[in-house]
Motif scaffolding. Structure first.
Motif, PDB file in Angstrom:
ATOM      1  N   ASP A  78       0.933  -1.129  -0.007  1.00 16.85           N
ATOM      2  CA  ASP A  78       0.134   0.151   0.050  1.00 16.85           C
ATOM      3  C   ASP A  78       1.014   1.287  -0.107  1.00 16.85           C
ATOM      4  OD1 ASP A  78       0.820   0.386   2.937  1.00 16.85           O
ATOM      5  OD2 ASP A  78      -0.971  -0.360   3.723  1.00 16.85           O
ATOM      6  N   GLN A  79       0.340   2.306  -0.044  1.00 22.03           N
ATOM      7  CA  GLN A  79       0.807   3.593   0.004  1.00 22.03           C
ATOM      8  C   GLN A  79       1.968   3.819   1.227  1.00 22.03           C
ATOM      9  OE1 GLN A  79       0.547   6.036  -2.255  1.00 22.03           O
ATOM     10  NE2 GLN A  79      -0.679   4.504  -3.647  1.00 22.03           N
ATOM     11  N   THR A 118       4.118  -1.514 -17.012  1.00 16.27           N
ATOM     12  CA  THR A 118       4.202  -0.269 -15.956  1.00 16.27           C
ATOM     13  C   THR A 118       4.964  -0.578 -14.796  1.00 16.27           C
ATOM     14  OG1 THR A 118       2.101   0.620 -16.623  1.00 16.27           O
ATOM     15  CG2 THR A 118       2.872   1.659 -14.886  1.00 16.27           C
ATOM     16  N   GLU A 119       5.890   0.193 -14.699  1.00 17.11           N
ATOM     17  CA  GLU A 119       6.592  -0.078 -13.225  1.00 17.11           C
ATOM     18  C   GLU A 119       5.809   1.042 -12.339  1.00 17.11           C
ATOM     19  OE1 GLU A 119       8.727  -1.923 -12.533  1.00 17.11           O
ATOM     20  OE2 GLU A 119      10.172  -2.496 -13.884  1.00 17.11           O
ATOM     21  N   HIS A 120       5.280   0.429 -11.383  1.00 19.63           N
ATOM     22  CA  HIS A 120       4.506   1.341 -10.273  1.00 19.63           C
ATOM     23  C   HIS A 120       5.199   0.718  -8.959  1.00 19.63           C
ATOM     24  CE1 HIS A 120       0.602   2.870  -8.292  1.00 19.63           C
ATOM     25  NE2 HIS A 120       1.707   3.764  -8.154  1.00 19.63           N
ATOM     26  N   GLU A 121       6.297   1.403  -8.412  1.00 20.75           N
ATOM     27  CA  GLU A 121       6.886   0.773  -7.355  1.00 20.75           C
ATOM     28  C   GLU A 121       7.123   1.797  -6.173  1.00 20.75           C
ATOM     29  OE1 GLU A 121       9.720  -2.214 -10.233  1.00 20.75           O
ATOM     30  OE2 GLU A 121      10.714  -0.134  -9.514  1.00 20.75           O
ATOM     31  N   PHE A 122       7.155   0.805  -5.108  1.00 16.00           N
ATOM     32  CA  PHE A 122       7.628   1.809  -3.713  1.00 16.00           C
ATOM     33  C   PHE A 122       9.032   1.460  -3.667  1.00 16.00           C
ATOM     34  CE2 PHE A 122       5.765   3.627   0.170  1.00 16.00           C
ATOM     35  CZ  PHE A 122       6.973   3.579   0.777  1.00 16.00           C
ATOM     36  N   ASP A 123       9.896   2.552  -4.248  1.00 19.99           N
ATOM     37  CA  ASP A 123      11.297   2.087  -4.288  1.00 19.99           C
ATOM     38  C   ASP A 123      12.369   2.646  -3.509  1.00 19.99           C
ATOM     39  OD1 ASP A 123      13.157   1.303  -6.265  1.00 19.99           O
ATOM     40  OD2 ASP A 123      13.992   3.132  -6.552  1.00 19.99           O
TER      41      ASP A 123
END
Length: 172
Positions: A10-11, A110-115
């Protein structure tokens, strides 16, 4: 061989599930990732040119290495694992900043990452895994910044985003 799974988050970077890597990238779902930045004593960043056989962003320049944590694996352990697998060396890493980004690709992924950006120091030449990396080089941060402006098409989309975020952080 079972496809590698990514950790959906999650966020707040709290795990909410697991999903095969390709499916997560096809759906653009937020998942945990890390990006390794290795510097030498001249404060030059080791860049990797992605292997030409990669399914996305082949032949483009990017940070030292990056990938996804496995379930139960710390950011540092994951970074060290991939650094050895891709670049053939190990070094101490520090977990610095983390943030969320999203980068769509022409191939529909799509890269949607918590990096998590992991930073280390190394003075020698890597021993590249040619299935992962075609080449490497050291570059001063100012030179990377300028070259990204002059030649954006030679860099991975995520590296442009994470480099800018890291650069802003160290300038403060």
């Amino acid at each position: 061989m079972e496809e590698e799974k990514v950790i959906l988050v999650d966020q707040n970077d709290e795990q909410i599930g697991l999903m095969p890597k390709m499916e997560a990238h096809e759906k653009g779902l937020l998942h945990r990732a890390f990006s390794v930045f290795v510097f030498n004593d001249k404060n030059e960043l080791m860049l990797q040119q992605r292997a030409h056989s990669k399914y996305h962003s082949p032949g483009l320049w990017t940070n030292t290495c990056c990938s996804h944590q496995r379930e139960g694996e710390s950011n540092i352990a994951a970074g060290k694992r991939r650094l050895m697998e891709e670049m053939g060396f190990s070094t101490e890493l520090n977990d610095t900043i983390s943030f969320i980004y999203k980068a769509p690709f022409d191939n529909g992924l799509t890269e949607h990452e918590f990096d998590h950006i992991l930073v280390g120091n190394f003075q020698q030449e890597p021993k590249l895994n040619l299935e992962e990396a075609a080449a490497w080089k050291w570059m001063a941060l100012e030179d990377v910044k300028k070259d990204m402006t002059d030649n954006p098409s030679v860099y991975t989309e995520w590296f442009k985003i994470i480099f800018d975020k890291y650069y802003q952080t160290i300038q403060q």
